[in-house]
Scaffold this active site. Structure first.
Site, PDB file in Angstrom:
ATOM      1  N   CYS A   1       0.862  -1.055  -0.094  1.00 34.56           N
ATOM      2  CA  CYS A   1       0.042   0.110   0.076  1.00 34.56           C
ATOM      3  C   CYS A   1       0.796   1.378  -0.046  1.00 34.56           C
ATOM      4  O   CYS A   1       0.560   2.198  -0.694  1.00 34.56           O
ATOM      5  CB  CYS A   1      -0.787  -0.004   1.330  1.00 34.56           C
ATOM      6  SG  CYS A   1      -0.142  -0.215   2.803  1.00 34.56           S
TER       7      CYS A   1
ATOM      8  N   ASN B   1      -7.681   4.626  -2.427  1.00 38.27           N
ATOM      9  CA  ASN B   1      -7.163   3.450  -1.870  1.00 38.27           C
ATOM     10  C   ASN B   1      -6.628   2.779  -3.035  1.00 38.27           C
ATOM     11  O   ASN B   1      -6.607   3.122  -4.171  1.00 38.27           O
ATOM     12  CB  ASN B   1      -8.347   2.651  -1.129  1.00 38.27           C
ATOM     13  CG  ASN B   1      -7.718   1.847  -0.175  1.00 38.27           C
ATOM     14  OD1 ASN B   1      -6.437   1.536  -0.102  1.00 38.27           O
ATOM     15  ND2 ASN B   1      -8.596   0.973   0.496  1.00 38.27           N
TER      16      ASN B   1
END
Length: 452
Positions: free
Chosen positions: A75, A391
Site C-alpha cells: 500500500c 485507496n
C-alpha cells in the site's frame, strides 16, 4: 500446587451472577440471536451514518482509476506512486497512467535484505534470544514500508511505467516469495554469526555477505522479473499524437515525467503519547531499507497543525500520502471510515472509551495502511468535514475504489502524512534541523503500512 488468592479466582458464585445479569436483560438475548447468525459489523452497522456518507467534496483533485495491490502489503508503494500520477498525466498529456509498483518492490526487497544483513553484522555480540535480535529476525523482508523508505527508493532507482515492468504472480500475491527469502535470510544470519564466533574477520564476513546478496537478487529476479536499467519510451497522448523519447533510464524518466522534489517533503506524525513531546523530531532504531539513505524521520505535530498541513496541500492541488489504522471503524464495502459507523455499544451494552494515546500505548492501534488524500469538504469557516481517500484495493469498494473519511476518524486513526515544507507553520521550520530522538525498534511508531 500454588494456592491462588481467593479474590483472583473465577468462582461458581461469580458465574451465577454473570448468568443472571445476562439473562435478566432481554437486549442481551436479542444481541445474541443476531450476532450468532450474522457478522458483528452487519448487526452493528449504523444505518444513519452509512446513508449520510456523501461522496461530494468542496475541494477535489483530478483522479485516475483505482489501483489494486491485490494480495500484497505494498500500500505504501502504491500510495506513493499514486501521488505522482497527476503530474505524470499532465506532462504526458494522457487520461490514464500508472507507474510500476513491482519495479520498486524489487528494489525495496533487495535493499531490505542488505539492510537486514548489515544489522546482523552490527549486532554480532547480541544474544540470540535477546529482544533486539528476535525483533530483527521477525520479518526481515515483509512488504510494508514508510514514506521515507519510499523516497529512498525513488531517489536511488527512479521509476518506470507499469508497462515496462508489469505485475507478476509473486508481486500480486507475495506470501510464498516472502517466506522463501525470509527463510534464506534467517539462514544467512545464523551463518554470519557462526563465522564471527569462529574467528572470521570483517573482510571475510563482508565477502560472504556479497555472495548472499547475489542469491537474493537471483531469487527476486525469478519471482518479479529483472528490473530494467534503461528502456525505450514512446506513447500516444490524449489527442492520439505519437511521441518517442528514445532510450531512457528510470532516473531520467522520473526527472522528466514526474519531477517531484522529494527533498521538500517531511513526514509529520500525530502521536499524542506522553513519551513523545510535540514539535520534536524522532527516528526508529534499525528501521529502514536503503542503508545509505537518511533514514526514517518524523516530526511529531499537534493535531491542528497536522490537519491544516493536509488541507493546505489539497487546496494547492497536491495529493497527500498518509498512514492510518485502516481496520478500525471501517465499512469496507461502502468505503466509509467513521468512528460512528458501528453501534458496538448497542450490541454489547458498553462502548470503547480509550483515546488515541491510550490505544497506541496499549497496543490497540498503530499505523497499518497507507492511502492518498485527494479531496476535502470544507465548511463555511474552512474547517474539514470529511476527506476523499484514494485507496489501492481495486474499484469494487466504495465509490469506484475511493473512500470517504469523516473528520472525526481522521482525528483518531490518522498517524502520518507526507507534507511539503512550505505548508508548515514557521515555528516548526527550525525543528526540522534537530537531531532526532532515537526510539527503540519496537516503538509503536515503527509500525509499517502493509494492509492488503
Amino acid at each position: 500446587m500454588k494456592q491462588a488468592d481467593p479474590q483472583a479466582v473465577v468462582t461458581s458464585e461469580m458465574l451465577d451472577r454473570f448468568r443472571m445479569s445476562f439473562d435478566g436483560d432481554p437486549v442481551n438475548k436479542l444481541a445474541q440471536d443476531a450476532v450468532t447468525r450474522a457478522p458483528l459489523r452487519t448487526v452493528a452497522l449504523n444505518h444513519e451514518a452509512a446513508v449520510s456518507a456523501d461522496h461530494t467534496f468542496s475541494v477535489v483533485l483530478p483522479s485516475n482509476e483505482a489501483t489494486d495491490q491485490q494480495k500484497s502489503g505494498r500500500c505504501w508503494l502504491y500510495s506513493g506512486l499514486n501521488t505522482f500520477r497527476t503530474e505524470a498525466m499532465k506532462r504526458l498529456d494522457v487520461e490514464k497512467f500508472e507507474l510500476s509498483q513491482s519495479y520498486l518492490m524489487f528494489w525495496d526487497k533487495l535493499e531490505k535484505a542488505n539492510y537486514f544483513l548489515e544489522n546482523i553484522l552490527a549486532t554480532l555480540a547480541e544474544p540470540t534470544d535477546g529482544r533486539l535480535l528476535m525483533h530483527l529476525l521477525q520479518s526481515p523482508i515483509q512488504d510494508g514500508g514508510q514514506w521515507d523508505m519510499f523516497c529512498a527508493l525513488v531517489t536511488k532507482y527512479g521509476v518506470v511505467p507499469k508497462t515496462v515492468m508489469p505485475e507478476t504472480d509473486s508481486s500480486s500475491n507475495s506470501g510464498v516469495m516472502n517466506a522463501m527469502i525470509t527463510a534464506k535470510l534467517r539462514e544467512y544470519a545464523a551463518e554470519l554469526r557462526r563465522m564471527a564466533q569462529g574467528g572470521d574477520g570483517e573482510e571475510v564476513l563482508r565477502s560472504r555477505k556479497e555472495m548472499m546478496m547475489g542469491i537474493i537478487f537471483r531469487m527476486l529476479a525469478i519471482h518479479l522479473g529483472t528490473p530494467p536499467e534503461e528502456f525505450l519510451w514512446q506513447w500516444r497522448d490524449r489527442g492520439d499524437l505519437f511521441h518517442r523519447d528514445g532510450v531512457v533510464t528510470p532516473q531520467e524518466f522520473f526527472s522528466r515525467y514526474v519531477g517531484v522534489d522529494l527533498e521538500r517533503t517531511v513526514c509529520l506524525i500525530n502521536c499524542p503519547t506522553p513519551d513523545k513531546p510535540m514539535k520534536h523530531m524522532y527516528t526508529i532504531g534499525y528501521l529502514g531499507n536503503v542503508v545509505e539513505a537518511r533514514g526514517i524521520r518524523y516530526l511529531n505535530t499537534p493535531l491542528d497543525m497536522f490537519k491544516q498541513a493536509a488541507v493546505d496541500m489539497l487546496v494547492a492541488g497536491e495529493p497527500v500520502w498518509f498512514g492510518c489504522d485502516v481496520g478500525k471503524f471501517e465499512e469496507r464495502d461502502l468505503g466509509i471510515l467513521d468512528p460512528g459507523i458501528y453501534d458496538y455499544d448497542l450490541v454489547y451494552g458498553e462502548g470503547f472509551a480509550s483515546d488515541k494515546a491510550e490505544r497506541i500505548l496499549y497496543g490497540q492501534s498503530a499505523m497499518t495502511h497507507a492511502m492518498v488524500l485527494t479531496g476535502v469538504d470544507l465548511d463555511g469557516d474552512g474547517r474539514p468535514r470529511r476527506w476523499r481517500v484514494e485507496n489501492s484495493w481495486g474499484d469494487k469498494l466504495g465509490d469506484k475504489g475511493f473512500m470517504v473519511m469523516t473528520d472525526a476518524w481522521f482525528d483518531e486513526y490518522v498517524y502520518e502524512i507526507a507534507a511539503n515544507r512550505d505548508v508548515l507553520p514557521t515555528e516548526l521550520t527550525p525543528v526540522l534541523a534537530e537531531e532526532p530522538v532515537v526510539l527503540p525498534p519496537w516503538d509503536p511508531m515503527g509500525a509499517l503500512a502493509a494492509a492488503d
